[in-house]
Design a protein around this motif. Structure first.
Motif, PDB file in Angstrom:
ATOM      1  N   ILE A 124       0.864  -1.182   0.000  1.00 54.58           N
ATOM      2  CA  ILE A 124       0.000   0.000   0.000  1.00 54.58           C
ATOM      3  C   ILE A 124       0.898   1.228   0.000  1.00 54.58           C
ATOM      4  N   ARG A 125       0.731   2.020  -1.000  1.00 53.81           N
ATOM      5  CA  ARG A 125       1.544   3.224  -1.141  1.00 53.81           C
ATOM      6  C   ARG A 125       0.796   4.397  -0.500  1.00 53.81           C
ATOM      7  N   PHE A 126       1.320   4.864   0.618  1.00 50.39           N
ATOM      8  CA  PHE A 126       0.674   5.918   1.385  1.00 50.39           C
ATOM      9  C   PHE A 126       0.624   7.231   0.597  1.00 50.39           C
TER      10      PHE A 126
ATOM     11  N   LYS B 254       0.532   7.812  -2.597  1.00 44.19           N
ATOM     12  CA  LYS B 254      -0.436   7.736  -3.694  1.00 44.19           C
ATOM     13  C   LYS B 254      -1.864   7.914  -3.157  1.00 44.19           C
ATOM     14  N   TRP B 255      -2.183   7.264  -2.040  1.00 44.69           N
ATOM     15  CA  TRP B 255      -3.498   7.391  -1.454  1.00 44.69           C
ATOM     16  C   TRP B 255      -3.711   8.770  -0.846  1.00 44.69           C
ATOM     17  N   TRP B 256      -2.658   9.349  -0.322  1.00 43.24           N
ATOM     18  CA  TRP B 256      -2.764  10.697   0.239  1.00 43.24           C
ATOM     19  C   TRP B 256      -3.094  11.706  -0.863  1.00 43.24           C
TER      20      TRP B 256
ATOM     21  N   ARG C 154      -4.652  11.056  -3.708  1.00 49.04           N
ATOM     22  CA  ARG C 154      -6.043  10.795  -4.115  1.00 49.04           C
ATOM     23  C   ARG C 154      -7.028  11.365  -3.104  1.00 49.04           C
ATOM     24  N   THR C 155      -6.740  11.215  -1.836  1.00 48.86           N
ATOM     25  CA  THR C 155      -7.626  11.729  -0.799  1.00 48.86           C
ATOM     26  C   THR C 155      -7.707  13.251  -0.861  1.00 48.86           C
TER      27      THR C 155
END
Length: 78
Positions: free
Chosen positions: A4-6, A8-10, A12-13
């Motif tokens: 899980i790439r933090f 990348k998700w950050w 997107r969020t």
């Protein structure tokens, strides 16, 4: 194994949060402009020489039978 790439998700969020905030701001802007444009009392009695032609009287020229309704349609086109 899934990583899980933090970061990348950050990103997107943050993108989704900005999108939601701008959507709410645009909605509120449209609501304010719509309330500003809408006439104040559109169902009030007209003033001056204007006439209010809508009547709430139930007996106002309503045809009773099918023949009366057909004649009313031919005469007035309604």
């Amino acid at each position: 194994m899934m990583i899980i790439r933090f970061r990348k998700w950050w990103v997107r969020t943050k993108y989704i949060a900005v999108f939601v905030i701008l959507t709410v701001v645009l909605y509120e802007l449209f609501r304010i402009v719509g309330g500003w444009i809408e006439p104040a009392g559109r169902y009030r009695e007209p003033m001056g020489k204007a006439l209010k032609v809508f009547s709430q009287d139930e007996s106002a020229m309503e045809p009773k039978t099918a023949i009366e309704r057909l004649l009313f349609f031919y005469k007035y086109g309604e």
